[in-house]
Scaffold this active site. Structure first.
Site, PDB file in Angstrom:
ATOM      1  N   CYS A   1       1.295  -1.389  -0.030  1.00  0.00           N
ATOM      2  CA  CYS A   1      -0.574   0.077   0.319  1.00  0.00           C
ATOM      3  C   CYS A   1       1.017   1.076   0.306  1.00  0.00           C
ATOM      4  O   CYS A   1       1.844   0.969   0.836  1.00  0.00           O
ATOM      5  CB  CYS A   1      -0.960   0.293   0.806  1.00  0.00           C
ATOM      6  SG  CYS A   1      -2.057  -0.985   1.445  1.00  0.00           S
TER       7      CYS A   1
ATOM      8  N   ARG B   1       3.849  -0.248  -4.707  1.00  0.00           N
ATOM      9  CA  ARG B   1       3.309  -0.675  -3.361  1.00  0.00           C
ATOM     10  C   ARG B   1       2.120  -1.907  -3.491  1.00  0.00           C
ATOM     11  O   ARG B   1       1.762  -2.109  -2.791  1.00  0.00           O
ATOM     12  CB  ARG B   1       3.167   0.234  -2.660  1.00  0.00           C
ATOM     13  CG  ARG B   1       4.615   0.813  -2.147  1.00  0.00           C
ATOM     14  CD  ARG B   1       4.226   1.607  -1.369  1.00  0.00           C
ATOM     15  NE  ARG B   1       4.651   1.836  -0.312  1.00  0.00           N
ATOM     16  CZ  ARG B   1       5.339   1.519   0.568  1.00  0.00           C
ATOM     17  NH1 ARG B   1       7.187   1.848   0.122  1.00  0.00           N
ATOM     18  NH2 ARG B   1       5.474   0.969   1.699  1.00  0.00           N
TER      19      ARG B   1
ATOM     20  N   TRP C   1      -2.262  -2.842  -2.044  1.00  0.00           N
ATOM     21  CA  TRP C   1      -2.704  -4.225  -1.916  1.00  0.00           C
ATOM     22  C   TRP C   1      -3.247  -4.528  -0.742  1.00  0.00           C
ATOM     23  O   TRP C   1      -3.033  -4.875   0.123  1.00  0.00           O
ATOM     24  CB  TRP C   1      -1.172  -4.847  -1.703  1.00  0.00           C
ATOM     25  CG  TRP C   1      -0.716  -6.125  -2.330  1.00  0.00           C
ATOM     26  CD1 TRP C   1      -0.354  -6.413  -3.300  1.00  0.00           C
ATOM     27  CD2 TRP C   1      -1.275  -6.735  -0.763  1.00  0.00           C
ATOM     28  NE1 TRP C   1      -0.236  -7.615  -3.061  1.00  0.00           N
ATOM     29  CE2 TRP C   1      -0.569  -7.919  -1.890  1.00  0.00           C
ATOM     30  CE3 TRP C   1      -0.769  -6.686  -0.166  1.00  0.00           C
ATOM     31  CZ2 TRP C   1      -0.039  -9.505  -1.190  1.00  0.00           C
ATOM     32  CZ3 TRP C   1      -0.660  -8.713   0.708  1.00  0.00           C
ATOM     33  CH2 TRP C   1      -0.360  -8.903   0.018  1.00  0.00           C
TER      34      TRP C   1
ATOM     35  N   ASN D   1      -1.972   2.403   5.638  1.00  0.00           N
ATOM     36  CA  ASN D   1       0.067   1.294   5.206  1.00  0.00           C
ATOM     37  C   ASN D   1       0.268   0.431   5.930  1.00  0.00           C
ATOM     38  O   ASN D   1       0.850   0.820   7.081  1.00  0.00           O
ATOM     39  CB  ASN D   1       0.669   1.804   4.125  1.00  0.00           C
ATOM     40  CG  ASN D   1       2.003   0.410   4.550  1.00  0.00           C
ATOM     41  OD1 ASN D   1       3.134   1.239   4.438  1.00  0.00           O
ATOM     42  ND2 ASN D   1       1.545  -0.752   4.214  1.00  0.00           N
ATOM     43  N   GLY D   2      -0.358  -1.044   5.952  1.00  0.00           N
ATOM     44  CA  GLY D   2      -0.219  -1.249   7.671  1.00  0.00           C
ATOM     45  C   GLY D   2      -0.950  -2.526   7.908  1.00  0.00           C
ATOM     46  O   GLY D   2      -1.891  -2.814   6.918  1.00  0.00           O
TER      47      GLY D   2
ATOM     48  N   GLU E   1      16.130 -19.256  -9.441  1.00  0.00           N
ATOM     49  CA  GLU E   1      15.571 -17.214  -9.626  1.00  0.00           C
ATOM     50  C   GLU E   1      14.757 -17.351 -11.263  1.00  0.00           C
ATOM     51  O   GLU E   1      14.176 -16.752 -11.424  1.00  0.00           O
ATOM     52  CB  GLU E   1      16.592 -16.198  -9.617  1.00  0.00           C
ATOM     53  CG  GLU E   1      16.682 -15.230 -10.268  1.00  0.00           C
ATOM     54  CD  GLU E   1      15.966 -14.010  -9.180  1.00  0.00           C
ATOM     55  OE1 GLU E   1      14.995 -14.754  -8.193  1.00  0.00           O
ATOM     56  OE2 GLU E   1      15.074 -12.709  -9.784  1.00  0.00           O
TER      57      GLU E   1
ATOM     58  N   LYS F   1      10.773 -15.744 -11.614  1.00  0.00           N
ATOM     59  CA  LYS F   1      10.964 -14.511 -12.713  1.00  0.00           C
ATOM     60  C   LYS F   1       9.510 -15.320 -13.262  1.00  0.00           C
ATOM     61  O   LYS F   1       8.728 -14.637 -13.804  1.00  0.00           O
ATOM     62  CB  LYS F   1      11.476 -14.122 -13.554  1.00  0.00           C
ATOM     63  CG  LYS F   1      12.849 -13.712 -12.317  1.00  0.00           C
ATOM     64  CD  LYS F   1      12.465 -12.568 -12.248  1.00  0.00           C
ATOM     65  CE  LYS F   1      11.960 -11.575 -10.799  1.00  0.00           C
ATOM     66  NZ  LYS F   1      13.054 -11.972  -9.674  1.00  0.00           N
TER      67      LYS F   1
ATOM     68  N   GLU G   1       6.058 -15.274 -11.174  1.00  0.00           N
ATOM     69  CA  GLU G   1       5.757 -14.357 -10.947  1.00  0.00           C
ATOM     70  C   GLU G   1       4.786 -13.240 -12.290  1.00  0.00           C
ATOM     71  O   GLU G   1       3.945 -12.668 -11.548  1.00  0.00           O
ATOM     72  CB  GLU G   1       6.459 -13.324  -9.934  1.00  0.00           C
ATOM     73  CG  GLU G   1       7.455 -12.258 -10.023  1.00  0.00           C
ATOM     74  CD  GLU G   1       8.519 -11.886  -9.419  1.00  0.00           C
ATOM     75  OE1 GLU G   1       8.158 -11.635  -8.299  1.00  0.00           O
ATOM     76  OE2 GLU G   1       9.602 -11.763  -9.380  1.00  0.00           O
TER      77      GLU G   1
ATOM     78  N   HIS H   1      15.663 -37.445  -8.039  1.00  0.00           N
ATOM     79  CA  HIS H   1      15.267 -37.378  -6.288  1.00  0.00           C
ATOM     80  C   HIS H   1      13.287 -37.715  -6.448  1.00  0.00           C
ATOM     81  O   HIS H   1      13.263 -37.192  -5.453  1.00  0.00           O
ATOM     82  CB  HIS H   1      15.895 -37.800  -5.116  1.00  0.00           C
ATOM     83  CG  HIS H   1      16.831 -37.837  -4.679  1.00  0.00           C
ATOM     84  ND1 HIS H   1      17.653 -39.174  -4.372  1.00  0.00           N
ATOM     85  CD2 HIS H   1      18.137 -36.839  -5.737  1.00  0.00           C
ATOM     86  CE1 HIS H   1      19.395 -38.550  -4.477  1.00  0.00           C
ATOM     87  NE2 HIS H   1      19.062 -38.092  -5.174  1.00  0.00           N
TER      88      HIS H   1
ATOM     89  N   LYS I   1       5.346  -4.206  -4.864  1.00  0.00           N
ATOM     90  CA  LYS I   1       6.964  -5.075  -4.803  1.00  0.00           C
ATOM     91  C   LYS I   1       7.324  -4.437  -3.407  1.00  0.00           C
ATOM     92  O   LYS I   1       8.506  -5.285  -3.082  1.00  0.00           O
ATOM     93  CB  LYS I   1       6.946  -3.437  -5.464  1.00  0.00           C
ATOM     94  CG  LYS I   1       9.032  -2.642  -5.158  1.00  0.00           C
ATOM     95  CD  LYS I   1       9.346  -3.737  -6.541  1.00  0.00           C
ATOM     96  CE  LYS I   1      11.068  -3.585  -6.562  1.00  0.00           C
ATOM     97  NZ  LYS I   1      11.597  -4.652  -7.076  1.00  0.00           N
TER      98      LYS I   1
HETATM   99  O1  M6R Z   1      13.101  -6.181  -1.241  1.00  0.00           O
HETATM  100  P1  M6R Z   1      13.058  -6.966  -0.731  1.00  0.00           P
HETATM  101  O2  M6R Z   1      14.280  -7.267  -1.193  1.00  0.00           O
HETATM  102  O3  M6R Z   1      13.183  -7.549   0.534  1.00  0.00           O
HETATM  103  O4  M6R Z   1      11.991  -8.251  -1.462  1.00  0.00           O
HETATM  104  C1  M6R Z   1      12.358  -9.839  -1.414  1.00  0.00           C
HETATM  105  C2  M6R Z   1      11.014 -10.226  -1.884  1.00  0.00           C
HETATM  106  O5  M6R Z   1       9.974 -10.219  -1.786  1.00  0.00           O
HETATM  107  C3  M6R Z   1      10.961 -10.181  -3.657  1.00  0.00           C
HETATM  108  O6  M6R Z   1      12.526 -10.130  -3.955  1.00  0.00           O
HETATM  109  C4  M6R Z   1      10.684 -10.396  -4.485  1.00  0.00           C
HETATM  110  O7  M6R Z   1      10.495 -11.931  -4.443  1.00  0.00           O
HETATM  111  C5  M6R Z   1       9.505 -10.048  -5.885  1.00  0.00           C
HETATM  112  N1  M6R Z   1       9.213  -9.537  -6.166  1.00  0.00           N
HETATM  113  C6  M6R Z   1      10.898 -10.847  -7.044  1.00  0.00           C
HETATM  114  O8  M6R Z   1      11.047 -10.693  -8.448  1.00  0.00           O
END
Ligand code: M6R
Length: 610
Positions: A2, A27, A74, A100-101, A483, A487, A490, A506, A605
């Site tokens: 948020c 956010r 969010w 926010n929170g 990773e 990607k 997401e 395994h 984010k």
């Molecule tokens: O801001 P941070 O690096 O602590 O965030 C951690 C994860 O939330 C962040 O890396 C998330 O997995 C991303 N969306 C990945 O692309």
């Protein structure tokens, strides 16, 4: 998650809030709203969807005024719809709040207020704030007192701003846990979750600390401690380059940020390494004698930053010979790890606001460990609550999918390992020179890869109907496999799993069929032969092989349906190169499948809630 923004000054508040909210959209982007004091009355406009939807609403239902608050959401409590969107108001619509929170005790407070006759209209935790404020305002006829009593009732994390109809020249705020920054321009004041929302107008800014509250007028800030004492403060000059906040001609922030990586790596090399090849971290204020005594490292981080942590473990073990554990923040914070004063806890976070990582830092400090954080936002909560921090230097990352912050994390972790190896006298001058020579060649190699983005675009198009992917890698590139899969999940919403090559037989190998594309990260480095065996295993079960291999290698491409060569480099640098085609693959797959790469569904984010 948020984003909140608030304004008080001479400009039309709706346009200031819309610009700020657009900058904060990373956010959260499931609904948005503003509340403005329009002709002496609080007027709320809110809409499900993105800021663009709110903008459209304002075209048909305009507001006018010079003081107001805004929010991009969010969802945590209550589905994303207009009713649950912020701002929320009290019973009489005289107090509006953006937050926010999470207010953890909202059920109890809500029940209590309902018994007193308050009527609630949303399912959110936030709505208790304006109602509580209204209740205390009735008692004290004083907003500052009402705010202080309201805060005293709230458990959880918050940053919120209150617009009070009776006070056309003030906005009230409070912070505990979630970020909030005050900005001052010429005859105008701002509050926002992030300074990017209020530049370039806010010439100076101040990060509000935990448990502080107060109010702003168009040219002043009154800051109070939890107990109500005035808190002295000093503003900092705002130095964000606004150009870094736009797409610079790219279709998406994600693509821009992917292409920024060679430049960022070049910048990191220049600032971390002097002409003699000595590594330095001027911002890190941990004494060398302490670093020399460290016997063990524990890395805590989430998502992409966790993957960077796994690479970091290899670096710390290989170069600094430090025994290193890596743990996902949400596990670390609850697992009561065994740690002491000679354990260095390293928190990695792009945003510096990830709630689980922050909680892990509190855990570690309670065990008397020192915490060194690797953050991209040096004014963030994680940076401020750590004993020391290292600036990732990636510049603002706006795309929800982390790309440039990841390579910046790897670079800084590598330099940190070399720095530690230096103070422990673990590498010879010749070795160091060789390593630094290899590092200096990296940006150009990254550029060579990115210049061939069209090859990857073609893969994304040809594989657009595949529903599942497996990613395999070993050693330094096991995290690359994780990773690459993250990607793709997401931003293209494609099911993908990353595995260590050796673990594949395994269980996961049962997934292989002629329908299953397997992305094999097989550069010519340690365990190369083992990766070739993995490729054979997949081929003999009719899986489709997509490989990332080293230029000059003829074996891996001959066994692959699709292959992409990266330039030759040292083993430990391969993850910085191999991840690039995988980032591009996720980006182009998202486009092929009609997904919005910068704002993937259900994500935000910075994850500032548990
Ligand atoms: O801001 P941070 O690096 O602590 O965030 C951690 C994860 O939330 C962040 O890396 C998330 O997995 C991303 N969306 C990945 O692309």
């Amino acid at each position: 998650m948020c984003g909140i923004v608030a304004y008080l000054g001479p400009k039309s508040v709706d346009s200031v809030l819309l610009v700020g909210l657009t900058r904060l959209e990373y956010r959260g982007y499931d609904s948005a709203g503003i509340a403005v004091l329009d002709n002496g009355e609080i007027t709320v406009r809110k809409e499900k969807g993105k800021i663009k939807d709110l903008e459209d609403l304002l075209l048909t239902h305009p507001v006018e005024g010079t003081i107001g608050i805004g929010h991009t959401r969010w969802a945590t409590h209550g589905e994303p719809n207009r009713q649950n969107a912020h701002p929320h108001v009290d019973n009489h619509g005289k107090v509006a709040v953006v937050h926010n929170g999470i207010i953890e005790n909202h059920h109890t407070i809500r029940q209590e207020l309902i018994e007193k006759g308050h009527v609630f209209h949303s399912e959110t935790d936030t709505e208790v704030i304006p109602h509580l404020f209204e209740d205390y305002y009735k008692k004290h006829k004083d907003s500052a007192k009402a705010l202080q009593e309201t805060i005293a009732r709230l458990d959880g994390r918050y940053a919120f701003v209150v617009l009070v109809e009776q006070e056309p020249d003030r906005l009230y705020f409070a912070r505990s846990g979630s970020p909030l920054v005050y900005g001052r321009g010429r005859g105008e004041s701002f509050l926002a979750s992030d300074v990017s929302a209020i530049v370039p107008a806010a010439k100076e800014h101040l990060h509000i600390d935990n448990d502080q509250w107060g109010w702003i007028t168009k040219d002043s800030l009154e800051l109070r401690s939890k107990t109500g004492e005035a808190v002295p403060f000093e503003m900092s000059r705002t130095q964000i380059d606004v150009k870094a906040l736009d797409r610079a001609g790219y279709d998406h922030f994600m693509l821009k940020e992917i292409h920024e990586q060679p430049g960022i790596v070049r910048r990191i090399i220049q600032s971390r390494m002097d002409d003699e090849g000595i590594v330095r971290f001027p911002e890190m204020n941990l004494p060398n004698d302490f670093l020399n005594r460290v016997t063990r490292c524990m890395i805590t981080s989430a998502g992409t930053s966790w993957h960077a942590g796994i690479v970091g473990k290899f670096y710390l073990e290989q170069f600094a010979r430090l025994s290193t554990e890596v743990d996902i923040s949400s596990e670390f914070r609850y697992r009561n790890p065994i740690a002491d004063g000679e354990t260095l806890v390293m928190a990695i976070s792009q945003s510096g606001e990830t709630a689980d990582t922050l909680a892990g830092i509190h855990q570690a400090k309670a065990k008397f460990c020192r915490v060194l954080s690797f953050v991209n936002v040096t004014t963030s909560s994680i940076a401020r609550e750590s004993n020391a921090f290292i600036d990732l230097m990636a510049g603002p990352e706006i795309g929800v999918a982390s790309t440039k912050a990841y390579t910046a994390q790897l670079m800084n972790l590598l330099f940190y390992a070399l720095f530690t190896a230096g103070i422990k006298w673990l590498v010879s001058k010749e070795e160091r020179e060789q390593i630094l020579h290899e590092i200096r060649l990296l940006p150009e190699k990254m550029e060579q890869i990115l210049a061939r983005a069209d090859e990857i675009k073609k893969w994304a198009s040809e594989l657009r109907d595949s529903k599942d992917f497996v990613f395999l890698g070993r050693s330094f590139n096991h995290p690359t496999a994780l990773e690459g899969a993250l990607k793709l999940k997401e931003i293209a919403y494609v099911h993908a799993s990353g595995y260590a090559g050796g673990e594949f037989k395994h269980g996961p190998i049962a997934l292989i069929s002629d329908q299953m594309p397997v992305i094999c990260i097989a550069p010519q480095c340690d365990l190369y032969e083992k990766m070739v065996s993995n490729i054979e295993e997949v081929r003999s079960r009719k899986g489709r092989i997509i490989s990332i291999y080293t230029e000059g290698d003829t074996i891996v491409p001959s066994k692959s349906d699709y292959s992409f060569a990266i330039p030759q480099c040292a083993d430990y640098l391969t993850p910085i190169l191999t991840v690039l085609p995988l980032q591009l693959f996720a980006y182009y797959s998202a486009l092929e499948r009609g997904c919005e790469p910068d704002q993937p569904r259900n994500l935000a984010k910075s994850v500032t809630v548990e």
